[in-house]
Design a protein around this motif. Sequence first.
Motif, PDB file in Angstrom:
ATOM      1  N   GLY A  92     -96.995 -69.321-110.844  1.00 47.03           N
ATOM      2  CA  GLY A  92     -96.981 -67.865-110.684  1.00 47.03           C
ATOM      3  C   GLY A  92     -97.773 -67.387-109.482  1.00 47.03           C
ATOM      4  O   GLY A  92     -97.363 -66.455-108.785  1.00 47.03           O
ATOM      5  N   LEU A  93     -98.894 -68.031-109.218  1.00 45.60           N
ATOM      6  CA  LEU A  93     -99.722 -67.636-108.077  1.00 45.60           C
ATOM      7  C   LEU A  93     -99.033 -67.898-106.744  1.00 45.60           C
ATOM      8  O   LEU A  93     -99.211 -67.144-105.781  1.00 45.60           O
ATOM      9  N   SER A  94     -98.260 -68.958-106.688  1.00 50.67           N
ATOM     10  CA  SER A  94     -97.641 -69.352-105.418  1.00 50.67           C
ATOM     11  C   SER A  94     -96.258 -68.734-105.193  1.00 50.67           C
ATOM     12  O   SER A  94     -95.737 -68.781-104.072  1.00 50.67           O
ATOM     13  N   LYS A  95     -95.648 -68.185-106.227  1.00 52.40           N
ATOM     14  CA  LYS A  95     -94.288 -67.659-106.097  1.00 52.40           C
ATOM     15  C   LYS A  95     -94.229 -66.517-105.084  1.00 52.40           C
ATOM     16  O   LYS A  95     -95.038 -65.603-105.103  1.00 52.40           O
ATOM     17  N   SER A  96     -93.246 -66.582-104.188  1.00 54.07           N
ATOM     18  CA  SER A  96     -93.110 -65.601-103.111  1.00 54.07           C
ATOM     19  C   SER A  96     -92.029 -64.568-103.434  1.00 54.07           C
ATOM     20  O   SER A  96     -90.991 -64.899-104.019  1.00 54.07           O
ATOM     21  N   TYR A  97     -92.294 -63.325-103.055  1.00 56.56           N
ATOM     22  CA  TYR A  97     -91.362 -62.224-103.284  1.00 56.56           C
ATOM     23  C   TYR A  97     -91.073 -61.522-101.954  1.00 56.56           C
ATOM     24  O   TYR A  97     -91.992 -61.157-101.233  1.00 56.56           O
ATOM     25  N   THR A  98     -89.806 -61.325-101.659  1.00 54.00           N
ATOM     26  CA  THR A  98     -89.413 -60.653-100.425  1.00 54.00           C
ATOM     27  C   THR A  98     -89.658 -59.154-100.541  1.00 54.00           C
ATOM     28  O   THR A  98     -89.278 -58.527-101.535  1.00 54.00           O
ATOM     29  N   VAL A  99     -90.296 -58.587 -99.530  1.00 53.46           N
ATOM     30  CA  VAL A  99     -90.581 -57.149 -99.515  1.00 53.46           C
ATOM     31  C   VAL A  99     -90.411 -56.604 -98.104  1.00 53.46           C
ATOM     32  O   VAL A  99     -90.307 -57.358 -97.140  1.00 53.46           O
ATOM     33  N   ASP A 100     -90.402 -55.292 -98.013  1.00 50.53           N
ATOM     34  CA  ASP A 100     -90.396 -54.603 -96.722  1.00 50.53           C
ATOM     35  C   ASP A 100     -91.726 -53.872 -96.598  1.00 50.53           C
ATOM     36  O   ASP A 100     -92.084 -53.090 -97.490  1.00 50.53           O
ATOM     37  N   LEU A 101     -92.461 -54.124 -95.527  1.00 52.16           N
ATOM     38  CA  LEU A 101     -93.797 -53.545 -95.373  1.00 52.16           C
ATOM     39  C   LEU A 101     -93.781 -52.026 -95.481  1.00 52.16           C
ATOM     40  O   LEU A 101     -94.608 -51.430 -96.190  1.00 52.16           O
ATOM     41  N   ALA A 102     -92.851 -51.377 -94.804  1.00 54.37           N
ATOM     42  CA  ALA A 102     -92.792 -49.914 -94.839  1.00 54.37           C
ATOM     43  C   ALA A 102     -92.472 -49.416 -96.245  1.00 54.37           C
ATOM     44  O   ALA A 102     -93.024 -48.410 -96.711  1.00 54.37           O
ATOM     45  N   ALA A 103     -91.578 -50.123 -96.937  1.00 53.94           N
ATOM     46  CA  ALA A 103     -91.193 -49.713 -98.296  1.00 53.94           C
ATOM     47  C   ALA A 103     -92.360 -49.878 -99.263  1.00 53.94           C
ATOM     48  O   ALA A 103     -92.578 -49.028-100.140  1.00 53.94           O
ATOM     49  N   VAL A 104     -93.126 -50.952 -99.105  1.00 53.71           N
ATOM     50  CA  VAL A 104     -94.311 -51.149 -99.935  1.00 53.71           C
ATOM     51  C   VAL A 104     -95.345 -50.076 -99.635  1.00 53.71           C
ATOM     52  O   VAL A 104     -95.987 -49.528-100.535  1.00 53.71           O
ATOM     53  N   SER A 105     -95.510 -49.760 -98.354  1.00 55.59           N
ATOM     54  CA  SER A 105     -96.457 -48.732 -97.946  1.00 55.59           C
ATOM     55  C   SER A 105     -96.096 -47.370 -98.540  1.00 55.59           C
ATOM     56  O   SER A 105     -96.966 -46.626 -99.011  1.00 55.59           O
ATOM     57  N   ARG A 106     -94.793 -47.028 -98.527  1.00 54.59           N
ATOM     58  CA  ARG A 106     -94.378 -45.748 -99.102  1.00 54.59           C
ATOM     59  C   ARG A 106     -94.777 -45.644-100.567  1.00 54.59           C
ATOM     60  O   ARG A 106     -95.205 -44.589-101.033  1.00 54.59           O
ATOM     61  N   PHE A 107     -94.614 -46.749-101.286  1.00 48.30           N
ATOM     62  CA  PHE A 107     -94.984 -46.744-102.701  1.00 48.30           C
ATOM     63  C   PHE A 107     -96.487 -46.625-102.883  1.00 48.30           C
ATOM     64  O   PHE A 107     -96.974 -45.775-103.638  1.00 48.30           O
ATOM     65  N   LEU A 108     -97.256 -47.453-102.187  1.00 51.22           N
ATOM     66  CA  LEU A 108     -98.691 -47.516-102.422  1.00 51.22           C
ATOM     67  C   LEU A 108     -99.449 -46.278-101.964  1.00 51.22           C
ATOM     68  O   LEU A 108    -100.558 -46.014-102.436  1.00 51.22           O
ATOM     69  N   TYR A 109     -98.856 -45.505-101.032  1.00 49.47           N
ATOM     70  CA  TYR A 109     -99.503 -44.272-100.596  1.00 49.47           C
ATOM     71  C   TYR A 109     -99.002 -43.047-101.357  1.00 49.47           C
ATOM     72  O   TYR A 109     -99.569 -41.959-101.221  1.00 49.47           O
ATOM     73  N   ALA A 110     -97.961 -43.194-102.140  1.00 47.17           N
ATOM     74  CA  ALA A 110     -97.436 -42.089-102.948  1.00 47.17           C
ATOM     75  C   ALA A 110     -98.297 -41.934-104.199  1.00 47.17           C
ATOM     76  O   ALA A 110     -99.087 -42.805-104.562  1.00 47.17           O
ATOM     77  N   ASP A 111     -98.150 -40.797-104.875  1.00 53.74           N
ATOM     78  CA  ASP A 111     -98.928 -40.540-106.091  1.00 53.74           C
ATOM     79  C   ASP A 111     -98.715 -41.645-107.128  1.00 53.74           C
ATOM     80  O   ASP A 111     -99.665 -42.090-107.778  1.00 53.74           O
TER      81      ASP A 111
END
Length: 212
Positions: free
Chosen positions: A79-98
């Motif tokens: 579980g610690l090593s498993k990789s997940y594909t993401v988009d930096l901008a899309a992750v940023s939009r989520f983490l900076y939203a309420d």
Amino acid sequence: MTKTLLAALLAGSAAASLLGGTLAAQASTHPIRWNSGGAVWSTPQTAVDSFVATGEVNDRGLAGGLARSGWSREEVRAGLSKSYTVDLAAVSRFLYADAGIKFLKYATASYFPFASMNTYAVQALRSAILKDAADGAISAVGIMGALPVDFRLADFCNTYSGAQNICAEGSCQSGTAQCTSLFSWYVFLPACIQANQVPDPLDRLSSRRGMW
């Protein structure tokens, strides 16, 4: 889409990139300081990396955390090593939203920066996630290795229980360590981030126009 909204989205993406660059030279050497009552033990990143790479456990804090995880060592390792594909901008939009800020606060119930504790917990965890997401993929061990400061798992003063909030509801056995342990929390964290990342609204608008 209004010019104001577009400008805000672009500013958010730029801020995320700047943040990642600023923190590039910073990293925690001890991402887990086990803090329970009078007992304190610091597990170095090197011990976690060695465990993920070889399966060997050479740190007593790591051994204890794995034993209390609710999962087998091999399950945690995978579980610690498993990789997940993401988009930096899309992750940023989520983490900076309420919703993202609420997610980060919920995620740092008992695990937060060693010195400042809750004060900058949201910012510190968010910076680690964004730094790891910069190459288009995230993992639990990658996020841990990107923490800008040492983190502690706190269980003291009748304020912090040492229990973490697992983001993947229904994926752990209720009433067990699977739903509260630090390593279980880490294993599910990147999958939840991938599931909650927010696509570019301009892309969706373009897709709709193509249908007209």
